[in-house]
Design an enzyme around this catalytic site. Structure first.
Site, PDB file in Angstrom:
ATOM      1  N   GLY A  20      -2.939   3.515   8.667  1.00 17.69           N
ATOM      2  CA  GLY A  20      -4.281   3.056   8.277  1.00 17.69           C
ATOM      3  C   GLY A  20      -5.363   4.110   8.143  1.00 17.69           C
ATOM      4  N   MET A  95       3.599  -1.381   2.054  1.00 15.64           N
ATOM      5  CA  MET A  95       5.005  -1.093   1.730  1.00 15.64           C
ATOM      6  C   MET A  95       5.735  -2.259   1.053  1.00 15.64           C
ATOM      7  SD  MET A  95       5.120   1.990   2.508  1.00 15.64           S
ATOM      8  CE  MET A  95       6.850   2.440   2.451  1.00 15.64           C
ATOM      9  N   LEU A  98       4.076  -6.047  -4.861  1.00 16.57           N
ATOM     10  CA  LEU A  98       3.441  -7.308  -5.236  1.00 16.57           C
ATOM     11  C   LEU A  98       4.171  -7.912  -6.445  1.00 16.57           C
ATOM     12  CD1 LEU A  98      -0.349  -6.316  -5.047  1.00 16.57           C
ATOM     13  CD2 LEU A  98       1.003  -7.502  -3.313  1.00 16.57           C
ATOM     14  N   HIS A 114      -1.384   6.922  -4.128  1.00 19.87           N
ATOM     15  CA  HIS A 114      -0.014   7.441  -4.055  1.00 19.87           C
ATOM     16  C   HIS A 114      -0.074   8.943  -3.759  1.00 19.87           C
ATOM     17  CE1 HIS A 114       4.267   7.459  -4.821  1.00 19.87           C
ATOM     18  NE2 HIS A 114       4.092   8.578  -5.497  1.00 19.87           N
TER      19      HIS A 114
END
Ligand code: GRF
Length: 195
Positions: A20, A95, A98, A114
């Site tokens: 996070g 991870m 979608l 990324h």
């Protein structure tokens, strides 16, 4: 968009799976004076993810979603995105992939970060591959999410040098620092160019 103190803010949901640090940096960005964003919801697929603590500390709504059944998980996510009037989804180390359903409903409203200079090194283990291929540069990319992995339109990219004595861990550490700076800048750029 939500009106806060008479100013319009983009209402964001951040999706995480682990540490996070990008969530943390987005929270800090949202707390700045005259910030253009409000983080209304953190979504996480792992109840033991450290990143959830940043939501707790900052009193941000969070939702843990069990992904055993992906369809059910996504329906729960969609209900909660709607309920919280989310304008933009920011994937930050999320991870799970979608489905087209969510991607279509939030078309051009999902960002991802990324840790490579896309279109190079899509997918996992980017730093290891960068080192193995003796690349001179690496970096990070914030891009729009479409149905192909790590392939949507690039919003912002930041390049750094790979040092001769770097290994995948030292590189990952330096790229992460850059990621934490780049994500808020990318959102600022996204707001400027898309709204
Ligand atoms: C980052 O390297 C991000 O680019 C990748 O996953 C990592 C998440 O890190 N998609 P954190 O959880 O934000 O610290």
């Amino acid at each position: 968009m939500e009106k806060l103190n008479g100013k319009k803010k983009l209402v964001i949901s951040v999706f995480i799976s682990g540490r996070g640090t990008n969530l943390k940096s987005l929270i800090e960005f949202s707390k700045k004076k005259n910030s253009q964003i409000k983080i209304a919801l953190v979504i996480c697929n792992d109840k033991s993810a450290k990143g959830i603590n940043y939501a707790k500390k900052n009193k941000i709504n969070f939702l843990i979603v069990n992904y055993k059944n992906k369809n059910k998980a996504e329906n729960k996510i969609l209900v909660n995105l709607k309920k919280n009037k989310i304008d933009l989804i920011c994937l930050a180390g999320f991870m799970k992939i979608l489905s087209k359903k969510i991607i279509n409903i939030y078309k051009n409203k999902i960002l991802n970060i990324h840790p490579s200079l896309l279109p190079k090194y899509k997918g996992l283990n980017t730093h290891k591959r960068v080192i193995e291929n003796k690349e001179k540069y690496s970096g990070c990319t914030v891009h729009l999410v479409n149905s192909k992995l790590d392939s949507g339109k690039i919003v912002l990219q930041k390049k750094i040098k790979v040092f001769k004595n770097d290994n995948e861990y030292s590189l990952a550490k330096r790229v992460l620092k850059i990621e934490n700076l780049t994500y808020p800048r990318a959102i600022r750029k996204f707001i400027k160019t898309n709204l």
